[in-house]
Design an enzyme around this catalytic site. Structure first.
Site, PDB file in Angstrom:
ATOM      1  N   PHE A  66       0.839  -1.206   0.000  1.00  0.00           N
ATOM      2  CA  PHE A  66       0.000   0.000   0.000  1.00  0.00           C
ATOM      3  C   PHE A  66       0.867   1.246   0.000  1.00  0.00           C
ATOM      4  O   PHE A  66       1.856   1.319   0.732  1.00  0.00           O
ATOM      5  CB  PHE A  66      -0.872   0.061   1.264  1.00  0.00           C
ATOM      6  N   ASP A  67       0.483   2.219  -0.798  1.00  0.00           N
ATOM      7  CA  ASP A  67       0.974   3.572  -0.569  1.00  0.00           C
ATOM      8  C   ASP A  67       0.286   4.066   0.709  1.00  0.00           C
ATOM      9  O   ASP A  67      -0.833   3.661   1.006  1.00  0.00           O
ATOM     10  CB  ASP A  67       0.602   4.451  -1.759  1.00  0.00           C
ATOM     11  N   LYS A  68       0.953   4.935   1.463  1.00  0.00           N
ATOM     12  CA  LYS A  68       0.325   5.421   2.704  1.00  0.00           C
ATOM     13  C   LYS A  68      -0.571   6.632   2.464  1.00  0.00           C
ATOM     14  O   LYS A  68      -1.786   6.570   2.638  1.00  0.00           O
ATOM     15  CB  LYS A  68       1.384   5.788   3.758  1.00  0.00           C
ATOM     16  N   THR A  69       0.033   7.716   2.016  1.00  0.00           N
ATOM     17  CA  THR A  69      -0.692   8.985   1.938  1.00  0.00           C
ATOM     18  C   THR A  69      -1.767   8.950   0.860  1.00  0.00           C
ATOM     19  O   THR A  69      -1.486   8.728  -0.314  1.00  0.00           O
ATOM     20  CB  THR A  69       0.293  10.131   1.650  1.00  0.00           C
TER      21      THR A  69
END
Length: 838
Positions: A523-526
């Site tokens: 997953f990308d976070k932001t």
């Protein structure tokens, strides 16, 4: 030696992906140029053309010009058409039709989907669109929809994407009413006198005559010739469409299943077994008809998407409101949407507030509140517009009227692109389907060879020719891979159609199968796991002060600032302040670089910032209590700030990009479906990554990553886990998504880049559709496996039984055609898929 890298969509704006034949043509053209040592494709999202050249022979500008000229020439020469068609009886028929169209002069590739989509690539120097349409018209196909391009990228001059591109081509004003030559606007599917159900009626008639004939054959006082005549009628009705199809394939020099069935039926008749021949053709024809029904269900699911947008819109022009066709809308027009009616175009809300049902586009179950933009005349980008201000064509307005400024033409709307991409997905084969098609191409000739040898078994075995012939016909029936041919495409079509209804775009069979096989998720976070914007998370007043005392000062100062953190403090602070609290007016705001801000509130100087600011301001270390509070907040991923007035510390406030409300439940649901390794990739500090991970359930948080570090992390993860999916916004995370097995874009509604770059697009900006997508993919994989086992298993069992004479033609027909019906019914279960655990 120097090199130049150019984005592939810039050079070839109309291609589907890097596997398109035009990429090979471009590379060949570049490699043939003097001074260019090598041109090759570099993976990425978007993919790039990497050109290695000799700077002593070619200047950079010259190489750039050569590449663009080659791309323009290829784009100008090789055109693509996407046609909505009808007249397809089943998946094998679709393949045959594609092969027939592909033999016309100038047509390089023609793929026809069982769901009713034809994708054609042609060389414009050898043919033209009118001739291509004529080639389509010469088959059983009737064009019922608009000729349009594959998903386009840019509107370059000379880049012909077919009529209808961008919705502003005047040739496309009759969208939805375009029929192939000779169709005359009537849809007699299959060329039958009873319309699209002709084949089904013939199959039912065949079954009725067979059954009546069978019953009469058991009555002693009825002459045998009566039953025989009834069986012959059943044979004629059941074999009519099979004969047409067999003739078409023989003309192409092929021998497929239909031909095998006719040979088997003819052989049974030659032996006087009219009843078995009638049974064979009845069951085979009813199987065909039901297969067509299954394809029709998938077609209707896609057609339902196309019907979402209203045909007309109320537009305000010259002080009056008039009703016009949606194709007449122009960018900048303001349309009026009445309560409980469909929105006609993508745009920005300029007046009115209402709750809009976006489920048809994004799959969101709860209506989304909409409000007008503060400055309705401002230039806006639909891709970056906040969800509360943007509207999509095909969504349904709530109980209040809205006025919407049109930002995209009808042909460019999110709905239009979604429909086009789903249709494209329907034409893309899965790896399993490619494998079964290849197996079938070799298997059918092998069956014919085996049957030919069995015809001469009487020369080796002491038996009459009639017995050898009967055995050969029985083997012919048993070995026909009918169920195998439909096992995978039926499941893929149903799976893609079901996903589209939920607001999930799965681009074809390969992503559908691959998504079900992933063992790890990155997953990308932001903006993916978090909301993508900071929120006020903690307010800690100093001893003797209240939260209101601290927030009134902080909000007063930050209201003057345009910093993103300031907006979070103001919004969160006002939510926490009591309704009776009055926020004073601050003056003389001054930004203190890398330290904080300064302003005057009620005649006193107020500073808000980090430790460095207050060490410089006071000349001493900050109080230990405040330093400890800040340390604790920073350890959990917060950005902490001190608020100071005059010579007094008022306390500490903290902001943080918080996790999405649905993130924790979504990750828990993913664990339930078997995804145990979930990695978070972020450029934020590792402490921030750890804090977010601990809150929502991420197993492996990786912080402090640059874009190239994310790509390396995906490569490591693939080496460790095998199948990995990467989910992000489809733009910033594109390189990492390209390295994963399956790239998943969030919030793709309205984003052309996300729709084009991802293998799977979640139309809504919500994580909770991810478990559904993975669950659907796994269900589809399971159904494909079940179908393959049933279809191949039946062949494996029946061939030895018929070879040994244990099973005759009748039982072989029932088992064989029964497996086909079971396979079709099994695939259709995907259309009713609810989600994991439901």
């Amino acid at each position: 030696m120097s090199k130049l890298q150019l984005d592939l969509p810039v050079l070839l704006p109309q291609i589907l992906d890097e596997r398109d034949q035009c990429v090979t043509r471009l590379l060949s053209a570049l490699n043939a140029e003097s001074g260019i040592e090598k041109a090759h494709l570099k993976e990425g999202s978007p993919p790039e053309i990497c050109i290695h050249y000799d700077p002593d022979q070619l200047a950079l500008a010259k190489v750039n010009a050569i590449a663009k000229r080659a791309g323009a020439e290829i784009t100008e020469r090789y055109h693509h058409l996407l046609l909505d068609v009808t007249g397809i009886r089943h998946q094998r028929h679709a393949r045959q039709l594609g092969s027939r169209i592909g033999k016309a002069t100038g047509i390089l590739e023609a793929v026809v989907s069982g769901a009713g989509v034809a994708r054609i690539e042609y060389d414009s120097t050898l043919t033209n669109e009118q001739t291509v349409r004529a080639a389509v018209a010469e088959t059983d196909l009737i064009v019922i929809g608009t000729a349009q391009a594959s998903p386009d990228h840019d509107d370059h001059a000379g880049h012909d994407h077919g009529p209808g591109e961008h919705g502003n081509n005047k040739k496309d004003d009759h969208a939805g009413h375009d029929h192939a030559p000779g169709a005359h606007g009537h849809n007699h599917d299959h060329g039958g006198i009873f319309g699209e159900n002709t084949e089904l009626y013939f199959a039912i008639g065949s079954g009725v005559f067979w059954l009546v004939g069978l019953i009469l054959s058991f009555l002693g006082n009825i002459p045998e010739v009566v039953s025989t005549v009834l069986f012959v009628i059943a044979i004629l009705l059941g074999g009519y469409f099979i004969l047409i199809e067999a003739i078409q394939t023989i003309r192409q020099g092929k021998f497929e299943i239909d031909f095998l069935m006719l040979v088997a039926a003819a052989g049974a008749c030659a032996l006087g077994e009219f009843q078995e021949a009638a049974l064979l053709l009845f069951l085979f024809s009813i199987g065909h008809a039901l297969e067509n029904y299954a394809m029709g269900r998938a077609r209707k699911s896609i057609a339902a998407l196309s019907d979402l947008a209203p045909p007309t819109a109320l537009v305000k022009r010259g002080g009056t409101t008039t009703e016009v066709g949606v194709e007449e809308l122009a960018v900048g027009d303001v349309i009026v949407v009445r309560p409980n009616s469909k929105i006609a175009a993508d745009g920005v809300i300029v007046s009115g507030t209402s709750a809009v049902d976006q489920a048809p586009i994004t799959g969101e179950s709860v209506p989304v509140d909409k409000a007008p933009l503060a400055n309705p005349n401002a230039d806006v980008d639909l891709d970056t517009l906040p969800a509360e201000h943007r509207a999509f064509a095909g969504t349904i307005n709530g109980s209040s009227p809205l006025e919407i400024r049109v930002l995209k033409l009808a042909g460019d709307s999110t709905l239009s692109r979604l429909v086009t991409l789903v249709k494209e997905a329907e034409t893309q084969q899965s790896p399993t389907q490619q494998l079964t098609d290849k197996f079938e191409r070799y298997f059918v000739p092998a069956v014919i060879g085996l049957v030919f040898l069995l015809l001469f078994a009487f020369l080796v075995i002491d038996e009459p020719f009639s017995k050898s012939f009967y055995r050969a016909m029985a083997v012919l029936v048993a070995a026909s891979p009918c169920a195998l041919a439909i096992s995978t495409p039926s499941a893929v079509l149903a799976g893609v159609a079901r996903a589209a209804r939920q607001g999930v775009l799965i681009k074809g069979g390969r992503p559908l199968e691959d998504l079900g096989g992933i063992t790890a998720l990155a997953f990308d976070k932001t903006g993916t796991l978090t909301e993508g914007k900071p929120r006020l998370t903690k307010v800690i007043p100093a001893d003797g002060l209240t939260e209101n005392d601290l927030l009134t000062v902080a909000v007063a100062v930050e209201e003057l600032s345009d910093h993103p953190l300031a907006a979070a403090i103001v919004e969160g602070g006002k939510e926490r302040l009591s309704t009776t609290t009055t926020v004073p007016t601050a003056k003389k705001l001054e930004a203190l670089t890398a330290r904080g801000v300064k302003a005057t509130v009620n005649g006193q100087a107020v500073h808000i910032g980090n430790r460095r600011l207050f060490r410089e301001l006071t000349g001493t270390e900050i109080p230990a209590t405040i330093d400890q509070q800040m340390g604790e907040l920073e350890a959990t991923g917060n950005t902490a700030m001190i608020v100071h007035r005059g010579d007094t510390y008022l306390g500490v406030i903290a902001v943080m990009d918080v996790a999405r409300p649905e993130a924790k439940a979504t990750l828990a649901a993913l664990k339930e479906v078997g995804i145990q390794k979930m990695v978070m990739l972020t450029g934020d500090h590792q402490k921030v990554a750890d804090a977010v991970a601990a809150d929502i359930g991420i197993t492996d948080p990786l912080g402090g990553l640059l874009p190239e570090d994310k790509v390396a992390a995906i490569e490591r993860l693939r080496a460790e886990e095998g199948m990995v999916a990467m989910i992000g916004d489809g733009v910033n995370d594109a390189p990492a998504m390209a390295k994963s097995n399956v790239g998943i874009a969030m919030g793709a509604a309205g984003s052309d880049v996300a729709l084009e770059t991802a293998d799977v697009a979640l139309m809504a900006d919500r994580l909770d559709n991810l478990p559904f997508a993975i669950g659907l993919s796994r269900k589809a994989k399971a159904i494909i496996r079940q179908n393959l086992v049933m279809s191949l298993g039946m062949v494996v069992i029946l061939i030895p039984l018929t070879l040994l004479g244990i099973a005759e033609i009748g039982p072989a027909v029932i088992a064989h055609e029964g497996s086909t019906l079971v396979v079709v019914g099994n695939a259709l279960r995907l259309l009713g898929y609810k989600g994991p655990g439901k």
